[in-house]
Scaffold this motif. Sequence first.
Motif, PDB file in Angstrom:
ATOM      1  N   MET A   1       0.930  -1.232   0.045  1.00 49.61           N
ATOM      2  CA  MET A   1       0.075  -0.009  -0.237  1.00 49.61           C
ATOM      3  C   MET A   1       0.818   1.320   0.128  1.00 49.61           C
ATOM      4  O   MET A   1       0.584   2.341  -0.580  1.00 49.61           O
ATOM      5  N   SER A   2       1.848   1.537   0.666  1.00 50.51           N
ATOM      6  CA  SER A   2       2.846   1.980   0.888  1.00 50.51           C
ATOM      7  C   SER A   2       3.362   2.636  -0.144  1.00 50.51           C
ATOM      8  O   SER A   2       3.556   4.095  -0.884  1.00 50.51           O
ATOM      9  N   GLU A   3       3.968   0.973  -0.852  1.00 51.80           N
ATOM     10  CA  GLU A   3       4.269   1.519  -2.398  1.00 51.80           C
ATOM     11  C   GLU A   3       3.419   2.172  -3.719  1.00 51.80           C
ATOM     12  O   GLU A   3       4.189   3.316  -4.335  1.00 51.80           O
ATOM     13  N   ALA A   4       2.840   1.679  -3.077  1.00 54.00           N
ATOM     14  CA  ALA A   4       1.421   1.843  -4.098  1.00 54.00           C
ATOM     15  C   ALA A   4       1.181   3.713  -4.322  1.00 54.00           C
ATOM     16  O   ALA A   4       1.235   4.599  -4.876  1.00 54.00           O
ATOM     17  N   ARG A   5       1.104   4.486  -2.462  1.00 57.54           N
ATOM     18  CA  ARG A   5       0.838   5.460  -2.760  1.00 57.54           C
ATOM     19  C   ARG A   5       2.106   6.660  -2.896  1.00 57.54           C
ATOM     20  O   ARG A   5       1.578   7.206  -3.358  1.00 57.54           O
ATOM     21  N   ALA A  27       6.716  12.721  -0.003  1.00 55.58           N
ATOM     22  CA  ALA A  27       7.478  12.724   1.355  1.00 55.58           C
ATOM     23  C   ALA A  27       6.643  11.743   2.232  1.00 55.58           C
ATOM     24  O   ALA A  27       7.637  11.030   2.607  1.00 55.58           O
ATOM     25  N   GLN A  28       5.926  11.788   3.019  1.00 55.67           N
ATOM     26  CA  GLN A  28       5.511  11.342   3.962  1.00 55.67           C
ATOM     27  C   GLN A  28       5.025   9.510   3.211  1.00 55.67           C
ATOM     28  O   GLN A  28       5.258   8.778   4.166  1.00 55.67           O
ATOM     29  N   ALA A  29       4.768   9.789   1.852  1.00 58.86           N
ATOM     30  CA  ALA A  29       4.568   8.215   1.437  1.00 58.86           C
ATOM     31  C   ALA A  29       6.014   7.128   1.054  1.00 58.86           C
ATOM     32  O   ALA A  29       6.241   6.055   1.583  1.00 58.86           O
ATOM     33  N   LEU A  30       6.880   8.104   0.785  1.00 55.09           N
ATOM     34  CA  LEU A  30       8.218   7.658   0.794  1.00 55.09           C
ATOM     35  C   LEU A  30       9.032   6.880   2.049  1.00 55.09           C
ATOM     36  O   LEU A  30       9.343   5.857   2.568  1.00 55.09           O
ATOM     37  N   GLY A  34       9.221   2.736   3.607  1.00 48.37           N
ATOM     38  CA  GLY A  34      10.299   3.092   4.460  1.00 48.37           C
ATOM     39  C   GLY A  34      11.840   3.283   3.096  1.00 48.37           C
ATOM     40  O   GLY A  34      12.807   2.524   3.396  1.00 48.37           O
ATOM     41  N   ARG A  35      12.000   4.102   2.723  1.00 44.98           N
ATOM     42  CA  ARG A  35      12.254   5.290   1.669  1.00 44.98           C
ATOM     43  C   ARG A  35      12.274   6.317   1.724  1.00 44.98           C
ATOM     44  O   ARG A  35      12.528   6.873   1.531  1.00 44.98           O
ATOM     45  N   TYR A  43      10.767  16.456   1.864  1.00 45.77           N
ATOM     46  CA  TYR A  43      10.681  17.605   3.021  1.00 45.77           C
ATOM     47  C   TYR A  43      11.776  18.550   2.814  1.00 45.77           C
ATOM     48  O   TYR A  43      10.515  19.545   3.236  1.00 45.77           O
ATOM     49  N   ALA A  44      12.816  19.086   2.845  1.00 41.62           N
ATOM     50  CA  ALA A  44      13.403  19.857   2.619  1.00 41.62           C
ATOM     51  C   ALA A  44      13.036  20.510   1.694  1.00 41.62           C
ATOM     52  O   ALA A  44      13.306  21.956   1.821  1.00 41.62           O
ATOM     53  N   GLN A  45      12.745  20.537   0.535  1.00 36.29           N
ATOM     54  CA  GLN A  45      11.888  21.220  -0.643  1.00 36.29           C
ATOM     55  C   GLN A  45      11.277  22.168   0.088  1.00 36.29           C
ATOM     56  O   GLN A  45      10.276  23.599  -0.025  1.00 36.29           O
ATOM     57  N   CYS A  46       9.936  21.482   1.412  1.00 34.00           N
ATOM     58  CA  CYS A  46       8.689  22.209   1.776  1.00 34.00           C
ATOM     59  C   CYS A  46       8.886  22.864   2.436  1.00 34.00           C
ATOM     60  O   CYS A  46       8.716  24.320   2.325  1.00 34.00           O
ATOM     61  N   VAL A  47      10.133  22.520   3.433  1.00 35.72           N
ATOM     62  CA  VAL A  47      10.699  23.847   4.006  1.00 35.72           C
ATOM     63  C   VAL A  47      11.115  24.977   3.561  1.00 35.72           C
ATOM     64  O   VAL A  47      10.842  26.037   4.229  1.00 35.72           O
TER      65      VAL A  47
END
Length: 106
Positions: A1-5, A27-30, A34-35, A43-47
């Motif tokens: 599921m996480s990989e699909a997201r 970023a949250q999905a990655l 586990g990535r 995340y850095a780009q969002c910051v």
Amino acid sequence: MSEARAAQFQKLVDQQPENDLFRFSLAQALEAAGRAEQAVPHYAQCVAAKADWMMPRILLGKLQLKLGRRDAAKPILEDALRLALAQDHEDPAAELQLLLAELESR
């Protein structure tokens, strides 16, 4: 599921790279998949995109801690705490204060 997201949000980011919400979700999905290392630049780009956006700072700081990068995590978490206090987010502020206290005690 996480990989699909992650794949779903990667496609959205590819289509609209300027959309910070898609990037944040990617970023949250990655991270959930586990990535973690691949989540860091998103995340850095969002910051970098929004000076008052607290949540990506919290998640990036925690991720840096998870990756063993205490020196990188500290200023990010301090910035997140500053925003949490300024925006009256009591629970995140308390959590950040604990994280930073733990960093200081090590």
